[in-house]
Design an enzyme around this catalytic site. Structure first.
Site, PDB file in Angstrom:
ATOM      1  N   GLU A 126       8.950 -19.661 -20.951  1.00 13.39           N
ATOM      2  CA  GLU A 126       9.688 -19.584 -22.217  1.00 13.39           C
ATOM      3  C   GLU A 126      10.644 -20.759 -22.418  1.00 13.39           C
ATOM      4  OE1 GLU A 126      11.432 -15.686 -22.539  1.00 13.39           O
ATOM      5  OE2 GLU A 126       9.495 -14.742 -22.948  1.00 13.39           O
ATOM      6  N   GLU A 271       2.899 -11.911 -20.820  1.00 15.74           N
ATOM      7  CA  GLU A 271       3.815 -10.767 -20.765  1.00 15.74           C
ATOM      8  C   GLU A 271       3.639  -9.940 -22.023  1.00 15.74           C
ATOM      9  OE1 GLU A 271       7.963 -11.659 -20.485  1.00 15.74           O
ATOM     10  OE2 GLU A 271       7.768 -12.907 -18.695  1.00 15.74           O
TER      11      GLU A 271
END
Length: 370
Positions: A126, A271
């Site tokens: 991220e 995820e």
């Protein structure tokens, strides 16, 4: 054999074949789902027990966020496929010098291969110009290149794919899904990464959370749409109909990739999860519904890519009590005592995990507090 008997035999053979095909699809779908093994808790079981738990629950893929040596040792001979993370804290060092990447790969990959089945190296998690990780953006692509070169030097480039895990903050427009596009202010960051991933034939890893989209806009997004329980099409996008938010989000990423010259790139959902407590709509029932339906859904593909299994990693294996804010502590499929929180199945759909022990423990805890 007379004609009638032949007809009956053919019908029976067709029924058996159909059953085998359905079973095969179910198994393939379940095997395309992994679980993220986070370790930010002070009460979690040792890695050796965690690997055994993966095996006993038929979870065939694991995401590790860093090269924890105890976990890698425990994974030897387990036949579990691993997505191994290069932590954000290592990016600057690995980007600075190819020898640092070679040392990292030697220590954490070559020392364990082939006893540990590495599937991906996820360089960074991220990293984005529009979040708190913006200071790391200049290191990400050089680190990816150096890790990829180290993997190639080890002769493992055909076995282990190198990529990075990004999130939906990079997407500027996601509605309707066919109009998905990256934000203009991240294009100088993401476009070179897309080009690199395309050239080395790797997927782009994407963290996709319908929960956060729903919780941020419950007025316009319905709970059934977020939980895969909408009975009818909710979003009609040209000829494609969307009944769930997960598909809409993943197809928006595909559309964005196509607009950025990455139309040939596959995505892997690195995820996806739903919290069971700690925030709006974070309940055990909602989380159980989301995880169960997601496992069953990904084998069917999305409207943009029907019948193409979506490789997906559920977040996360355990509730992690050292995470913040509060809802981040409650994404686990299991409690730290290794009891499943939800009746899920990673194999045949009628073999669900027994949660009676967890329910009994919860009831006993409540009684003791009265």
């Amino acid at each position: 054999m007379d004609t009638s008997h032949k007809h009956i035999a053919l019908q029976m053979a067709a029924i058996i074949l159909l059953g085998l095909l359905v079973s095969s699809t179910e198994i393939v779908g379940a095997q395309s789902v992994g679980v993220c093994y986070g370790m930010l808790g002070n009460n979690l079981p040792p890695a050796s027990q965690v690997v055994q738990l993966y095996k006993s629950k038929n979870i065939r893929r694991m995401r590790l966020y860093d090269p924890n040596q105890a976990a890698l040792q425990a994974l030897r001979g387990s036949n579990i496929e691993v997505m191994l993370g290069v932590p954000n804290s290592d990016l600057q060092n690995i980007a600075a010098n190819p020898s640092n990447a070679n040392n990292w790969v030697q220590r954490n990959v070559r020392n364990f291969w082939p006893a540990v089945k590495f599937r991906y190296i996820a360089v960074g998690n991220e990293v984005s110009p529009v979040t708190g990780t913006s200071s790391l953006t200049r290191y990400l692509l050089p680190a990816m290149r150096n890790i990829r070169n180290a993997i190639s030097s080890a002769g493992l480039q055909n076995n282990i794919k190198v990529s990075s895990s990004v999130d939906m903050t990079l997407i500027g427009n996601s509605f309707p899904p066919s109009q998905g596009s990256f934000r203009n202010d991240v294009r100088s960051f993401i476009d070179p990464i897309i080009g690199f991933v395309r050239r080395i034939n790797s997927p782009l890893l994407v963290n996709i959370y319908p929960y956060f989209s729903y919780a941020g806009n419950p007025r316009d997004i319905s709970l059934p749409y977020a939980l895969f329980t909408a009975p009818n099409v909710v979003v009609q996008d040209g000829s494609l109909g969307y009944r769930n938010l997960f598909d809409a989000m993943s197809d928006a990423v595909y559309a964005a990739l196509s607009r950025a010259g990455g139309g040939s790139i596959e995505i892997v959902v690195s995820e996806s999860g739903w919290p069971s407590a700690g925030a709006f709509a974070a309940t055990t029932n909602n989380a159980a519904t989301y995880y169960k339906n997601l496992i069953q859904h990904v084998k069917r593909g999305s409207p943009r890519r029907p019948n193409k299994v979506i490789e997906t990693y559920l977040f996360a294996m355990f509730d992690e009590n050292n995470k913040n804010p509060e809802l981040e502590k409650h994404f686990g499929l299991f409690s730290p005592n290794k009891q499943p929180k939800y009746p899920l199945s990673f194999g045949f759909s009628d073999r669900y995990w027994d949660i009676s022990a967890e329910n009994n423990a919860t009831a006993a805890s409540l009684i003791s507090e009265m």
